[in-house]
Design a protein around this motif. Structure first.
Motif, mmCIF file in Angstrom:
data_model
loop_
_atom_site.group_PDB
_atom_site.id
_atom_site.type_symbol
_atom_site.label_atom_id
_atom_site.label_comp_id
_atom_site.label_asym_id
_atom_site.label_seq_id
_atom_site.Cartn_x
_atom_site.Cartn_y
_atom_site.Cartn_z
ATOM 1 N N ALA A 59 0.835 -1.203 0.000
ATOM 2 C CA ALA A 59 0.000 0.000 0.000
ATOM 3 C C ALA A 59 0.871 1.256 0.000
ATOM 4 C CB ALA A 59 -0.928 -0.002 1.210
ATOM 5 N N ARG A 60 1.903 1.254 0.827
ATOM 6 C CA ARG A 60 2.811 2.409 0.886
ATOM 7 C C ARG A 60 3.482 2.618 -0.478
ATOM 8 N NH1 ARG A 60 6.128 1.609 5.625
ATOM 9 N NH2 ARG A 60 4.459 2.696 6.683
ATOM 10 N N ALA A 61 3.915 1.548 -1.114
ATOM 11 C CA ALA A 61 4.576 1.646 -2.415
ATOM 12 C C ALA A 61 3.616 2.156 -3.486
ATOM 13 C CB ALA A 61 5.139 0.290 -2.822
ATOM 14 N N PHE A 62 2.382 1.695 -3.454
ATOM 15 C CA PHE A 62 1.391 2.142 -4.433
ATOM 16 C C PHE A 62 1.167 3.642 -4.332
ATOM 17 C CE2 PHE A 62 -3.025 3.233 -5.412
ATOM 18 C CZ PHE A 62 -3.066 2.896 -6.746
ATOM 19 N N TYR A 63 0.915 4.126 -3.131
ATOM 20 C CA TYR A 63 0.624 5.550 -2.974
ATOM 21 C C TYR A 63 1.838 6.420 -3.283
ATOM 22 C CZ TYR A 63 -3.899 4.349 -1.099
ATOM 23 O OH TYR A 63 -5.166 3.875 -0.970
ATOM 24 N N CYS A 64 3.008 6.000 -2.860
ATOM 25 C CA CYS A 64 4.218 6.771 -3.186
ATOM 26 C C CYS A 64 4.468 6.770 -4.689
ATOM 27 C CB CYS A 64 5.433 6.191 -2.449
ATOM 28 S SG CYS A 64 5.416 6.517 -0.685
ATOM 29 N N GLY A 65 4.225 5.640 -5.346
ATOM 30 C CA GLY A 65 4.399 5.556 -6.792
ATOM 31 C C GLY A 65 3.425 6.447 -7.539
ATOM 32 N N MET A 66 2.173 6.488 -7.080
ATOM 33 C CA MET A 66 1.184 7.345 -7.742
ATOM 34 C C MET A 66 1.520 8.819 -7.554
ATOM 35 S SD MET A 66 -1.039 5.623 -9.399
ATOM 36 C CE MET A 66 0.322 4.605 -9.883
ATOM 37 N N LEU A 67 1.958 9.204 -6.348
ATOM 38 C CA LEU A 67 2.343 10.592 -6.119
ATOM 39 C C LEU A 67 3.562 10.970 -6.958
ATOM 40 C CD1 LEU A 67 1.834 10.854 -2.258
ATOM 41 C CD2 LEU A 67 0.464 11.936 -4.057
ATOM 42 N N THR A 69 4.410 9.595 -9.801
ATOM 43 C CA THR A 69 3.961 9.657 -11.197
ATOM 44 C C THR A 69 3.355 11.025 -11.504
ATOM 45 O OG1 THR A 69 3.548 7.281 -11.285
ATOM 46 C CG2 THR A 69 2.395 8.635 -12.902
ATOM 47 N N ALA A 70 2.477 11.464 -10.623
ATOM 48 C CA ALA A 70 1.837 12.767 -10.842
ATOM 49 C C ALA A 70 2.858 13.901 -10.794
ATOM 50 C CB ALA A 70 0.751 12.987 -9.788
ATOM 51 N N ALA A 71 3.733 13.875 -9.798
ATOM 52 C CA ALA A 71 4.727 14.946 -9.664
ATOM 53 C C ALA A 71 5.695 14.954 -10.850
ATOM 54 C CB ALA A 71 5.493 14.785 -8.356
ATOM 55 N N GLY A 72 6.144 13.782 -11.246
ATOM 56 C CA GLY A 72 7.077 13.701 -12.374
ATOM 57 C C GLY A 72 6.453 14.131 -13.685
ATOM 58 N N ALA A 73 5.216 13.719 -13.913
ATOM 59 C CA ALA A 73 4.542 14.096 -15.159
ATOM 60 C C ALA A 73 4.271 15.597 -15.205
ATOM 61 C CB ALA A 73 3.237 13.313 -15.309
ATOM 62 N N LEU A 74 3.823 16.147 -14.089
ATOM 63 C CA LEU A 74 3.561 17.592 -14.052
ATOM 64 C C LEU A 74 4.852 18.394 -14.214
ATOM 65 C CD1 LEU A 74 0.876 17.832 -11.226
ATOM 66 C CD2 LEU A 74 0.560 18.311 -13.662
ATOM 67 N N ALA A 75 5.900 17.980 -13.534
ATOM 68 C CA ALA A 75 7.174 18.697 -13.639
ATOM 69 C C ALA A 75 7.703 18.650 -15.066
ATOM 70 C CB ALA A 75 8.193 18.096 -12.671
ATOM 71 N N ARG A 76 7.617 17.498 -15.679
ATOM 72 C CA ARG A 76 8.116 17.356 -17.054
ATOM 73 C C ARG A 76 7.250 18.140 -18.045
ATOM 74 N NH1 ARG A 76 12.329 16.098 -20.182
ATOM 75 N NH2 ARG A 76 11.906 14.482 -21.685
ATOM 76 N N PHE A 77 5.938 18.149 -17.796
ATOM 77 C CA PHE A 77 5.033 18.874 -18.679
ATOM 78 C C PHE A 77 5.303 20.377 -18.611
ATOM 79 C CE2 PHE A 77 0.990 21.029 -19.553
ATOM 80 C CZ PHE A 77 0.755 20.566 -20.834
ATOM 81 N N PHE A 78 5.447 20.894 -17.384
ATOM 82 C CA PHE A 78 5.680 22.331 -17.232
ATOM 83 C C PHE A 78 7.107 22.726 -17.587
ATOM 84 C CE2 PHE A 78 1.902 22.052 -14.376
ATOM 85 C CZ PHE A 78 1.075 22.810 -15.183
ATOM 86 N N ALA A 79 8.001 21.741 -17.737
ATOM 87 C CA ALA A 79 9.367 22.028 -18.191
ATOM 88 C C ALA A 79 9.416 22.141 -19.708
ATOM 89 C CB ALA A 79 10.319 20.945 -17.712
ATOM 90 N N GLY A 80 8.302 21.886 -20.359
ATOM 91 C CA GLY A 80 8.239 22.090 -21.800
ATOM 92 C C GLY A 80 8.132 20.827 -22.621
ATOM 93 N N GLY A 94 7.412 6.978 -11.359
ATOM 94 C CA GLY A 94 6.485 6.349 -10.418
ATOM 95 C C GLY A 94 6.756 4.863 -10.227
ATOM 96 N N GLY A 95 7.069 4.176 -11.310
ATOM 97 C CA GLY A 95 7.382 2.746 -11.203
ATOM 98 C C GLY A 95 8.648 2.507 -10.406
ATOM 99 N N GLY A 96 9.656 3.308 -10.657
ATOM 100 C CA GLY A 96 10.909 3.173 -9.919
ATOM 101 C C GLY A 96 10.739 3.474 -8.444
ATOM 102 N N VAL A 97 9.996 4.524 -8.142
ATOM 103 C CA VAL A 97 9.754 4.883 -6.740
ATOM 104 C C VAL A 97 8.952 3.789 -6.042
ATOM 105 C CG1 VAL A 97 8.476 6.506 -5.267
ATOM 106 C CG2 VAL A 97 9.993 7.365 -7.042
ATOM 107 N N ALA A 98 7.942 3.245 -6.710
ATOM 108 C CA ALA A 98 7.128 2.199 -6.097
ATOM 109 C C ALA A 98 7.962 0.963 -5.763
ATOM 110 C CB ALA A 98 5.969 1.819 -7.020
ATOM 111 N N VAL A 99 8.815 0.557 -6.672
ATOM 112 C CA VAL A 99 9.664 -0.615 -6.422
ATOM 113 C C VAL A 99 10.633 -0.340 -5.276
ATOM 114 C CG1 VAL A 99 11.499 -2.047 -7.404
ATOM 115 C CG2 VAL A 99 9.447 -1.584 -8.728
ATOM 116 N N ALA A 100 11.226 0.842 -5.265
ATOM 117 C CA ALA A 100 12.175 1.183 -4.206
ATOM 118 C C ALA A 100 11.493 1.261 -2.844
ATOM 119 C CB ALA A 100 12.859 2.505 -4.527
ATOM 120 N N VAL A 101 10.333 1.888 -2.782
ATOM 121 C CA VAL A 101 9.614 1.998 -1.512
ATOM 122 C C VAL A 101 9.177 0.621 -1.024
ATOM 123 C CG1 VAL A 101 7.478 2.869 -0.445
ATOM 124 C CG2 VAL A 101 8.899 4.378 -1.831
ATOM 125 N N TYR A 102 8.700 -0.221 -1.919
ATOM 126 C CA TYR A 102 8.287 -1.572 -1.532
ATOM 127 C C TYR A 102 9.475 -2.369 -0.984
ATOM 128 C CZ TYR A 102 6.680 -6.366 -1.839
ATOM 129 O OH TYR A 102 6.368 -7.655 -1.543
#
Length: 120
Positions: A59-67, A69-80, A94-102
């Motif tokens: 559960a912890r890995a899922f939520y950290c991965g989703m957060l 994913t959202a942060a990375g996508a938004l940052a990359r989108f606003f970076a152009g 998000g996938g990398g963070v989820a695996v690491a947190v798990y």
């Protein structure tokens, strides 16, 4: 409980993807060898505490991965970057963070159980 233990252990088969990195130039696949430690769950006795900390870690890995994913996508989108590039970067992060947190979370709870420190 035996079925859950088999599922936890079967995650070790992801380590076979590491051989792609051995036999090709795609060295990033070598990171999949880290999943080999999951084979230990085939041999550990399954109990309620293990099921609880595996569920908590997932559960912890899922939520950290989703957060992430959202942060990375938004940052990359606003970076152009374009929408597809931003989504790809977010999903990869998000996938990398989820695996690491798990992995870190299961290691933490597993060590607490071995040392007899009890449940949180």
């Amino acid at each position: 409980m035996k079925t859950k233990r088999m599922l936890y252990g079967a995650m070790g088969f992801l380590s076979l993807l590491g051989f792609i990195g051995v036999f090709s130039e795609a060295r990033s696949f070598l990171a999949f060898f880290a999943f080999a430690v999951d084979f230990q769950y085939f041999f550990l006795p399954s109990d309620e505490m293990m099921d609880a900390y595996m569920s908590r870690s997932a559960a912890r890995a899922f939520y950290c991965g989703m957060l992430a994913t959202a942060a990375g996508a938004l940052a990359r989108f606003f970076a152009g970057a374009g929408g597809a590039a931003a989504l790809t970067a977010g999903l990869a992060l998000g996938g990398g963070v989820a695996v690491a947190v798990y992995a870190l979370s299961t290691a933490y709870y597993g060590l607490r159980e071995k040392w007899g420190l009890g449940d949180d």
